[in-house]
Design a protein around this motif. Structure first.
Motif, short mmCIF file in Angstrom:
data_model
loop_
_atom_site.label_atom_id
_atom_site.label_comp_id
_atom_site.label_asym_id
_atom_site.label_seq_id
_atom_site.Cartn_x
_atom_site.Cartn_y
_atom_site.Cartn_z
N SER A 1 1.12 -1.11 -4.08
CA SER A 1 1.08 -2.62 -3.64
C SER A 1 -0.37 -3.26 -3.56
O SER A 1 -0.27 -4.45 -3.81
CB SER A 1 1.73 -2.39 -2.25
OG SER A 1 0.68 -1.48 -1.41
N THR B 1 2.24 -6.79 -0.24
CA THR B 1 2.08 -5.83 1.20
C THR B 1 3.21 -4.67 0.52
O THR B 1 4.17 -4.73 -0.14
CB THR B 1 2.91 -6.53 2.29
OG1 THR B 1 4.22 -6.94 2.01
CG2 THR B 1 1.80 -7.87 2.59
N GLN B 2 2.71 -3.49 1.63
CA GLN B 2 3.75 -2.27 0.97
C GLN B 2 5.22 -2.81 1.41
O GLN B 2 5.89 -2.25 0.65
CB GLN B 2 3.31 -1.07 1.75
CG GLN B 2 3.88 0.13 1.47
CD GLN B 2 3.49 1.23 2.18
OE1 GLN B 2 2.02 1.25 2.62
NE2 GLN B 2 4.07 2.34 2.55
#
Length: 332
Positions: free
Chosen positions: A32, A38-39
């Motif tokens: 990411s 974002t994760q």
């Protein structure tokens, strides 16, 4: 009968980028970060992709992600597709002007510090708008990227493949292991340079890993030039400075210092001992002709290698003739 997945309609570029990044980094967090998202967003993309394919793509491990068989297959496909898209982008750049385009070069460490700077200087002088992407690594790391199209060619030492791989290997020069010293070193004032005389001087040696390091060690043993007080460094700049500023000697593939040899600030110490043959050149894919940018780079590389050969610093291998190998450490 298997229900269609309609991949041609549902599979998107961000899916390919996601699986490629996760396979490369073995971690959702690192992937990411590499993608700049974002994760949770990457996790959602992966879940969406697994639903589309109806396959689990990665096993979630305590310390990372491991691709399943389907995941490995999709990651390989993704790398090829993304490489082709980059190639299209680069070809469109080329159409925008006569000097446009990009050449992606994989290089081994010796070539990166040796022949490449001179070749790229020549290339940029002739084609100032041409862009260059360099990736340095080991042969085993660069070959998959060559096959997938992530790089256009590989420059450096030509090692025999463990198994036939169908790639085109063209030897262009020899990069023999030699003993180097500054041009006004006291050793050049001796009436005869002997191995016994060389053993009085300390060495500064590269800490080159893998096969190059093994070849250097073998040659050191052969010459019995391995004093306990020798320095070792992974820094090309440090070794270069020590050679110029002290009476230390170095043992390395001579073309690691091609620029200084061409300028005459360093010299090869002539020895009667045979240096191990070390053919170097280019590796190309068999089914992909280099684009115009790649052809321009190859022309600049061949011209620079020809200059090195004319100066007597290495034997030049011509595909049209049986060139002699540089099997002596003497400077011809």
């Amino acid at each position: 009968m298997t229900n269609r997945r309609y991949l041609d309609q549902r599979l998107k570029l961000h899916h390919l980028r996601a699986v490629d990044a996760i396979a490369a980094h073995h971690s959702l967090l690192k992937a990411s970060a590499a993608l700049g998202i974002t994760q949770p967003a990457l996790t959602k993309t992966l879940q969406e992709l697994e639903e589309i394919l109806r396959q689990r793509l990665f096993d979630r491990l305590p310390r990372g992600m491991r691709p399943t068989e389907a995941g490995a297959l999709l990651a390989q496909f993704s790398r090829r597709m993304l490489a082709e898209i980059r190639r299209l982008d680069e070809e469109l750049d080329r159409l925008s002007g006569p000097d446009g385009g990009v050449v992606a070069i994989g290089t081994l460490p010796v070539a990166a510090t040796g022949v490449l700077p001179g070749a790229l200087t020549r290339l940029k002088r002739q084609h100032p708008q041409l862009r260059i992407r360099l990736e340095q690594g080991r042969t085993e790391d660069l070959l998959p990227k060559l096959v997938s199209g992530e790089i256009d060619l590989i420059v450096g030492r030509l090692y025999e493949p463990a198994m036939p791989d169908g790639l085109l290997r063209e030897p262009l020069w020899e990069e023999p292991i030699s003993v180097l010293a500054r041009r006004d070193h006291p050793v050049f004032e001796l009436p005869e340079i002997t191995l016994h005389a060389l053993r009085h001087y300390e060495l500064v040696l590269p800490t080159v890993t893998q096969r190059v390091g093994q070849e250097i060690e073998a040659f050191l043993d052969r010459l019995a030039l391995a004093p306990a007080s020798s320095l070792r460094s992974s820094s090309y700049g440090f070794i270069r400075e020590m050679l110029h500023a002290t009476d230390m000697l170095s043992v390395m593939p001579r073309l690691m210092m091609a620029g200084d040899l061409l300028r005459g600030t360093l010299k090869v110490i002539p020895l009667p001992e045979a240096a191990p043959p070390r053919p170097a050149g280019i590796i190309l894919p068999p089914n992909r002709t280099p684009a115009a940018a790649g052809q321009s780079f190859l022309a600049a590389l061949r011209a620079h290698i020809a200059e090195i050969g004319e100066r007597g610093l290495a034997s030049i291998t011509s595909p049209h003739s049986s060139a002699a190998r540089s099997n002596k450490t003497r400077l011809r």
